[in-house]
Design an enzyme around this catalytic site. Structure first.
Site: not given
Lengths: 334, 334
Positions: B62, B319
């Site tokens: 992110k 991720s």
């Protein structure tokens, strides 16, 4: 007092020509390219980076030295097969290097080696010989017998210039990736990693300090450097630390000579500091570190190596990540 | 059936000009250099690599999108302050980007956000507003009210071209570091990561397949792509998965358009498959992955995306790695 030249004690006055050179470390870097990972530096905070050797293919820096050594053998030597003795990470490294280079491999492992490390060796197809004790001297003796009986080539875990040169590529990467490096914290067991890293860093960045770290419960290297000669601890004594990769009973002869020459200091850490470092590495760096792999971070977090003014580019080695999941879970849960 | 142009449903026929371009992704890569890590590809086996975004400074991909967006604001906008809504990783990313770029930040987080993610936001000095429910729509509503009341600039978690371009740098790195890439497995929540990665990979390596992965218990994206229009799941439904980062109730409008264009398929995984992937990643790759971060690996390990002949250079995205240590220990212990 040092006892140069006596049969039983390593030679502290080893000739400077015998020390591993920067050229040998650079040659190792070429040899291991594409096999060992050039690990990234992960920012920990504004003045500290982690060097996560736990991300190597076999989960520890050991692949660097083992591959450099096995790749340097002649075809005839490789055809005879390689052997080593190790509590785990060097075992996995030799098994992997041998498989990649097409050599048969035999590994002598202690009866109390972590299952995760034994499984790693098995996956690479090496033959395992179990040593009945946790003594590092006992497993070395068994391996040396097999060299004589069966003609295998020994791949020593640390007391070898090609192995030290391979581990030294960690220091080469640090010096190149962080030219302003001000200090490096590195765990010490047999001394191969610390010797290689100290050599590369001090020759390339003389202003940087290189500090070794040991468990308080296996502090033979600190005692050896303080006394000026290698000191041997008993297997019973070093077995007390949970850092199974740091239980080697004494420094190798060649590592000792490098550490005398290049290491700036050595500190010890407690078992609880190691456990806390494992928790911090998992939570804040998302790394699985084994106890031995977290020792340098334990020294950093506990303030054992105060970060003086100007020490604003510190690198902490996370040397390995092979820990049984149940044990890891137990430590994480605190 | 798609319902283009209606007020409440995203426009599936979004003009191709509105899609993020390779040039925008390359510009993002320049902007985030030195802030986000160019993560290495870690070999898993002879045909598979991991892309460990869990190693990013805030523990997830992110940071790429958030930093790209905040860095693209005007000085005047940054001075007003930024705001976002997120279950955790985007929250930490915006807090970090804002701190690095000198902007005040406010984050609306759900009441059930993992403590480790809340702590990360706090460390970067952002103000936290707690949303009383776990609904992603509810926290979005609160953030949008604060934009109106206090003049903050919204940094959307996924439905924004600069955010998608930032996440797309993951795909750019894959295409550059592994030119022979044959398939990429990527988790899907709001769709920003999957959209960016699919765009970069398909434009640079048209022969590679890009497959999305969702928890079976939050499979709104699979349903949306099957139906050809975004489908909304209830907060109660998506709250059932332990993958807190994948509980978003529907794809963003812009991500949906990219996925329609570029994604080759989407599969779902069970909770037990996610847990097993977390264990395997910890033991064999020494990575701490959060449940959402292990979803793509779960699809790989469970054979949900069979590795056909020629699919010999697969990349599996890990991720993120922000998981509470007690929860992680529990999952590891199995």
């Amino acid at each position: 007092m040092a006892s140069p030249g006596t049969a039983d004690s390593p030679d502290a006055t080893l000739d400077a020509d015998a020390l591993v050179s920067l050229a040998e470390i650079r040659a190792a870097a070429e040899r291991i390219r594409g096999v060992a990972l050039h690990t990234p530096l992960l920012p920990w905070d504004d003045t500290t980076w982690l060097k996560p050797e736990s991300l190597q293919p076999i989960g520890a820096f050991k692949i660097r030295g083992a591959y450099n050594k096995v790749a340097s053998l002649t075809d005839a030597e490789r055809a005879r097969g390689v052997i080593t003795y190790s509590s785990g990470n060097h075992a996995q490294a030799v098994a992997r290097a041998a498989r990649l280079l097409g050599a048969p491999a035999v590994i002598v492992m202690p009866v109390d080696a972590p299952a995760v490390k034994v499984a790693g060796v098995r996956r690479d197809g090496a033959e395992i010989v179990v040593s009945p004790s946790s003594s590092s001297e006992e497993r070395q003796r068994i391996a040396e017998e097999l060299v004589i009986e069966r003609g295998y080539v020994m791949i020593p875990p640390y007391d070898d210039p090609l192995v030290i040169a391979g581990q030294g590529t960690v220091g080469l990467e640090i010096a190149e990736d962080l030219p302003a490096v001000s200090s490096v914290l590195v765990p010490v067991s047999g001394g191969g990693l610390a010797a290689g890293v100290a050599t590369a860093v001090k020759l390339l960045r003389p202003g940087a300090r290189v500090i070794g770290v040991e468990p308080e419960l296996a502090a033979d290297a600190r005692e050896s450097l303080a006394r000026g000669e290698p000191v041997r601890w008993s297997a019973e004594a070093t077995a007390r630390t949970m850092a199974d990769g740091l239980r080697t009973q004494s420094l190798g002869r060649l590592p000792f000579a490098h550490l005398r020459r290049y290491l700036d200091g050595i500190v010890t850490v407690t078992e609880e500091e190691i456990a806390e470092a494992m928790r911090q590495l998992a939570t804040r760096a998302r790394l699985v570190a084994e106890p031995s792999g977290a020792a340098a971070m334990a020294a950093h977090l506990s303030g054992r190596v105060p970060q003086a003014l100007g020490d604003d580019a510190r690198v902490v080695l996370v040397s390995g990540g092979n820990v049984d999941p149940a044990r890891f879970a137990e430590i994480l849960a605190g």
